[in-house]
Design a protein around this motif. Structure first.
Motif, PDB file in Angstrom:
ATOM      1  N   PHE A 114       4.391  -9.328  -3.923  1.00  0.00           N
ATOM      2  CA  PHE A 114       3.696  -8.754  -5.070  1.00  0.00           C
ATOM      3  C   PHE A 114       4.092  -9.456  -6.369  1.00  0.00           C
ATOM      4  CE2 PHE A 114       4.197  -4.719  -2.387  1.00  0.00           C
ATOM      5  CZ  PHE A 114       3.049  -4.999  -1.672  1.00  0.00           C
ATOM      6  N   GLN A 115       3.089  -9.766  -7.167  1.00  0.00           N
ATOM      7  CA  GLN A 115       3.299 -10.406  -8.460  1.00  0.00           C
ATOM      8  C   GLN A 115       3.114  -9.431  -9.621  1.00  0.00           C
ATOM      9  OE1 GLN A 115       0.400 -13.557  -8.369  1.00  0.00           O
ATOM     10  NE2 GLN A 115       1.144 -14.353  -6.408  1.00  0.00           N
ATOM     11  N   ARG A 116       2.404  -8.332  -9.378  1.00  0.00           N
ATOM     12  CA  ARG A 116       2.101  -7.339 -10.403  1.00  0.00           C
ATOM     13  C   ARG A 116       2.396  -5.948  -9.849  1.00  0.00           C
ATOM     14  NH1 ARG A 116      -1.466 -11.386 -10.442  1.00  0.00           N
ATOM     15  NH2 ARG A 116      -1.960 -12.420 -12.439  1.00  0.00           N
ATOM     16  N   PRO A 117       2.535  -4.956 -10.728  1.00  0.00           N
ATOM     17  CA  PRO A 117       2.940  -3.615 -10.262  1.00  0.00           C
ATOM     18  C   PRO A 117       1.812  -2.747  -9.724  1.00  0.00           C
ATOM     19  CG  PRO A 117       2.731  -3.620 -12.644  1.00  0.00           C
ATOM     20  CD  PRO A 117       2.476  -5.036 -12.205  1.00  0.00           C
ATOM     21  N   TYR A 118       0.676  -3.347  -9.356  1.00  0.00           N
ATOM     22  CA  TYR A 118      -0.484  -2.552  -8.970  1.00  0.00           C
ATOM     23  C   TYR A 118      -0.761  -2.533  -7.468  1.00  0.00           C
ATOM     24  CZ  TYR A 118      -1.109  -3.456 -13.940  1.00  0.00           C
ATOM     25  OH  TYR A 118      -0.897  -3.577 -15.287  1.00  0.00           O
ATOM     26  N   PHE A 119      -0.301  -3.534  -6.753  1.00  0.00           N
ATOM     27  CA  PHE A 119      -0.615  -3.659  -5.325  1.00  0.00           C
ATOM     28  C   PHE A 119       0.065  -2.550  -4.514  1.00  0.00           C
ATOM     29  CE2 PHE A 119      -2.222  -7.419  -2.703  1.00  0.00           C
ATOM     30  CZ  PHE A 119      -2.447  -6.664  -1.567  1.00  0.00           C
ATOM     31  N   TYR A 120       1.354  -2.376  -4.725  1.00  0.00           N
ATOM     32  CA  TYR A 120       2.114  -1.421  -3.906  1.00  0.00           C
ATOM     33  C   TYR A 120       1.613   0.016  -4.026  1.00  0.00           C
ATOM     34  CZ  TYR A 120       5.872   1.614  -2.322  1.00  0.00           C
ATOM     35  OH  TYR A 120       6.578   2.598  -1.701  1.00  0.00           O
ATOM     36  N   PRO A 121       1.374   0.554  -5.243  1.00  0.00           N
ATOM     37  CA  PRO A 121       0.902   1.946  -5.322  1.00  0.00           C
ATOM     38  C   PRO A 121      -0.407   2.185  -4.577  1.00  0.00           C
ATOM     39  CG  PRO A 121       1.634   1.183  -7.469  1.00  0.00           C
ATOM     40  CD  PRO A 121       1.587  -0.022  -6.585  1.00  0.00           C
ATOM     41  N   VAL A 122      -1.304   1.194  -4.598  1.00  0.00           N
ATOM     42  CA  VAL A 122      -2.579   1.350  -3.903  1.00  0.00           C
ATOM     43  C   VAL A 122      -2.373   1.301  -2.389  1.00  0.00           C
ATOM     44  CG1 VAL A 122      -4.868   0.358  -3.582  1.00  0.00           C
ATOM     45  CG2 VAL A 122      -3.861   0.438  -5.859  1.00  0.00           C
ATOM     46  N   LEU A 123      -1.529   0.412  -1.925  1.00  0.00           N
ATOM     47  CA  LEU A 123      -1.208   0.364  -0.495  1.00  0.00           C
ATOM     48  C   LEU A 123      -0.594   1.682  -0.020  1.00  0.00           C
ATOM     49  CD1 LEU A 123       0.332  -3.146   0.310  1.00  0.00           C
ATOM     50  CD2 LEU A 123      -1.563  -2.040   1.500  1.00  0.00           C
ATOM     51  N   LYS A 124       0.311   2.211  -0.824  1.00  0.00           N
ATOM     52  CA  LYS A 124       0.986   3.460  -0.459  1.00  0.00           C
ATOM     53  C   LYS A 124      -0.007   4.601  -0.357  1.00  0.00           C
ATOM     54  CE  LYS A 124       4.946   6.330  -1.787  1.00  0.00           C
ATOM     55  NZ  LYS A 124       6.012   6.544  -2.805  1.00  0.00           N
ATOM     56  N   LYS A 125      -0.913   4.720  -1.329  1.00  0.00           N
ATOM     57  CA  LYS A 125      -1.932   5.769  -1.285  1.00  0.00           C
ATOM     58  C   LYS A 125      -2.883   5.559  -0.115  1.00  0.00           C
ATOM     59  CE  LYS A 125      -2.461   8.740  -3.548  1.00  0.00           C
ATOM     60  NZ  LYS A 125      -2.111  10.185  -3.395  1.00  0.00           N
ATOM     61  N   ALA A 126      -3.256   4.307   0.145  1.00  0.00           N
ATOM     62  CA  ALA A 126      -4.139   4.005   1.269  1.00  0.00           C
ATOM     63  C   ALA A 126      -3.513   4.451   2.585  1.00  0.00           C
ATOM     64  CB  ALA A 126      -4.453   2.513   1.300  1.00  0.00           C
ATOM     65  N   GLU A 127      -2.227   4.178   2.757  1.00  0.00           N
ATOM     66  CA  GLU A 127      -1.542   4.597   3.975  1.00  0.00           C
ATOM     67  C   GLU A 127      -1.521   6.119   4.096  1.00  0.00           C
ATOM     68  OE1 GLU A 127       2.587   3.483   6.230  1.00  0.00           O
ATOM     69  OE2 GLU A 127       2.747   4.180   4.155  1.00  0.00           O
ATOM     70  N   GLU A 128      -1.257   6.799   2.991  1.00  0.00           N
ATOM     71  CA  GLU A 128      -1.207   8.267   2.984  1.00  0.00           C
ATOM     72  C   GLU A 128      -2.542   8.860   3.412  1.00  0.00           C
ATOM     73  OE1 GLU A 128      -1.464  11.640  -0.468  1.00  0.00           O
ATOM     74  OE2 GLU A 128      -0.094   9.958  -0.828  1.00  0.00           O
ATOM     75  N   VAL A 129      -3.642   8.381   2.829  1.00  0.00           N
ATOM     76  CA  VAL A 129      -4.957   8.944   3.142  1.00  0.00           C
ATOM     77  C   VAL A 129      -5.406   8.511   4.536  1.00  0.00           C
ATOM     78  CG1 VAL A 129      -7.350   9.134   2.364  1.00  0.00           C
ATOM     79  CG2 VAL A 129      -5.505   9.005   0.686  1.00  0.00           C
ATOM     80  N   ASP A 171       6.388  -3.022   2.083  1.00  0.00           N
ATOM     81  CA  ASP A 171       7.435  -2.278   1.384  1.00  0.00           C
ATOM     82  C   ASP A 171       7.170  -2.429  -0.106  1.00  0.00           C
ATOM     83  OD1 ASP A 171       8.327  -4.871   0.725  1.00  0.00           O
ATOM     84  OD2 ASP A 171       9.833  -4.882   2.317  1.00  0.00           O
ATOM     85  N   THR A 172       8.138  -2.146  -0.934  1.00  0.00           N
ATOM     86  CA  THR A 172       7.915  -2.196  -2.375  1.00  0.00           C
ATOM     87  C   THR A 172       7.844  -3.612  -2.922  1.00  0.00           C
ATOM     88  OG1 THR A 172      10.300  -2.056  -2.781  1.00  0.00           O
ATOM     89  CG2 THR A 172       9.064   0.021  -2.717  1.00  0.00           C
ATOM     90  N   VAL A 173       8.141  -4.602  -2.077  1.00  0.00           N
ATOM     91  CA  VAL A 173       8.211  -5.993  -2.531  1.00  0.00           C
ATOM     92  C   VAL A 173       7.062  -6.846  -2.017  1.00  0.00           C
ATOM     93  CG1 VAL A 173       9.619  -8.109  -2.495  1.00  0.00           C
ATOM     94  CG2 VAL A 173      10.726  -5.870  -2.745  1.00  0.00           C
ATOM     95  N   SER A 174       6.627  -6.597  -0.779  1.00  0.00           N
ATOM     96  CA  SER A 174       5.631  -7.483  -0.173  1.00  0.00           C
ATOM     97  C   SER A 174       4.816  -6.759   0.887  1.00  0.00           C
ATOM     98  CB  SER A 174       6.319  -8.700   0.465  1.00  0.00           C
ATOM     99  OG  SER A 174       7.178  -8.283   1.521  1.00  0.00           O
ATOM    100  N   VAL A 175       3.751  -7.433   1.343  1.00  0.00           N
ATOM    101  CA  VAL A 175       2.884  -6.912   2.388  1.00  0.00           C
ATOM    102  C   VAL A 175       2.665  -8.007   3.423  1.00  0.00           C
ATOM    103  CG1 VAL A 175       0.830  -7.542   1.030  1.00  0.00           C
ATOM    104  CG2 VAL A 175       0.627  -5.862   2.881  1.00  0.00           C
ATOM    105  N   LYS A 176       2.619  -7.608   4.700  1.00  0.00           N
ATOM    106  CA  LYS A 176       2.460  -8.567   5.790  1.00  0.00           C
ATOM    107  C   LYS A 176       1.411  -8.083   6.783  1.00  0.00           C
ATOM    108  CE  LYS A 176       7.363  -9.870   5.585  1.00  0.00           C
ATOM    109  NZ  LYS A 176       8.629  -9.960   6.364  1.00  0.00           N
TER     110      LYS A 176
END
Length: 330
Positions: free
Chosen positions: A87-102, A150-155
């Motif tokens: 992640f380069q910006r603080p926006y990717f992780y929160p959206v991934l987290k919400k997507a996983e939750e829903v 995780d909070t740093v990257s996505v794979k």
């Protein structure tokens, strides 16, 4: 995608406190512009009459550089073309987290790995050529379980899996802008991006924010309106973006389990939640689930409110609202 008409009108209420009287004397600041292939409108009260358009436009650009699938240089596009992304910006992780939750709570009805199917639908609509024979092969790459983060990257756990956040990115954008306003001491505001809305406080003394809900049978016409304060809403419907092929009608909100969307009694779902990203994601999920499953889900999840527009067995237009929002709709 969303099918929502928004508007601001005056709605009186009682119990005026001195704080409301002071806020009523503060002129409204209005901002508007274009972003994410749509428009945005922001209204807020600020004693200092600050104009936040420049930082708002900067935030919108940064979000696009992170989450827009239409930009080849965005972070999500970089990830879709590779196997992992830091992640380069603080926006990717929160959206991934919400997507996983829903994704989990809807048993996969909401799934941002649906991108290959969305592309097939769009190509089929554009070319008029049958695309359903391709769905089985495309479904091989659709399931959020193939994403690890995780909070740093996505794979990717499986090659060729791709993400599409269009079903919640606008709602998230609304939330980012709302938090920005609050960080600057703004307590009375309305933020709208592409029909997704979040409000705080009141418009002014004796007035709530009032937002319109579009009619699914009269696009551009108003079905109902809702009084709002201190909550967010989002609307999804298949009645605008659809096409017919070989005698069948297909909507743009794809079922990630079947690979396509077929008509259901549910025409429009307007969801109310504490934040716009949550409302946005569930509005999409409910169009996938259909009327019966959505009503059962809502009966078990009182943290969400909803206003559903549907057709009964005789083809008559009907509406239903959950207890928490019913008295605010007219």
């Amino acid at each position: 995608m969303k099918g929502l008409v928004w508007l601001i009108v005056l709605v009186p209420f009682w119990g005026k406190s001195p704080d409301y009287q002071r806020s009523a004397e503060v002129p409204m600041v209005s901002l508007e512009g274009e972003a994410q292939g749509t428009t945005y409108h922001i209204k807020y009260r600020d004693e200092r009459q600050r104009n936040f358009k420049k930082p708002v436009d900067s935030l919108l650009t940064e979000i696009d550089l992170c989450l827009s699938t239409y930009r080849p240089d965005s972070e999500i596009s970089q990830f879709n073309q590779s196997e992992s992304h830091r992640f380069q910006r603080p926006y990717f992780y929160p959206v991934l987290k919400k997507a996983e939750e829903v994704y989990r709570i809807t048993n996969g009805a909401f799934d941002p790995t649906v991108k290959p199917l969305v592309e097939a639908y769009e190509q089929g609509k554009k070319s008029g050529e049958p695309w359903l024979p391709n769905t089985d092969s495309l479904l091989e790459y659709v399931d959020f379980q193939y994403i690890s983060f995780d909070t740093v990257s996505v794979k990717k756990r499986k090659k060729n899996v791709r993400l599409d956040f269009n079903a919640l990115a606008q709602g998230y954008t609304v939330d980012v802008l709302a938090v920005f306003l609050e960080s600057n001491g703004i307590d009375h505001y309305m933020v709208e991006v592409g029909g997704e809305v979040r409000c705080r406080g009141e418009r002014s003394i004796g007035q709530w924010w009032n937002v319109g809900i579009e009619s699914p049978v009269r696009p551009g016409g108003l079905q109902s309106s809702v009084r709002m304060a201190n909550r967010a809403m989002a609307t999804s419907g298949n009645y605008r973006n659809f096409y017919r092929q070989t005698g069948e009608t297909y909507g743009h909100i794809i079922n990630p389990k079947t690979g396509f969307s077929k008509p259901d009694a549910l025409l429009s779902a307007t969801i109310f939640a504490k934040d716009a990203m949550t409302a946005d994601a569930f509005a999409t999920a409910f169009l996938v689930m259909g009327l019966a499953k959505t009503r059962r889900f809502l009966s078990q999840h009182r943290e969400l409110d909803a206003y559903l527009i549907y057709k009964d067995d005789a083809g008559n237009l009907k509406t239903v609202a959950t207890d928490g929002i019913r008295e605010f709709i007219k």
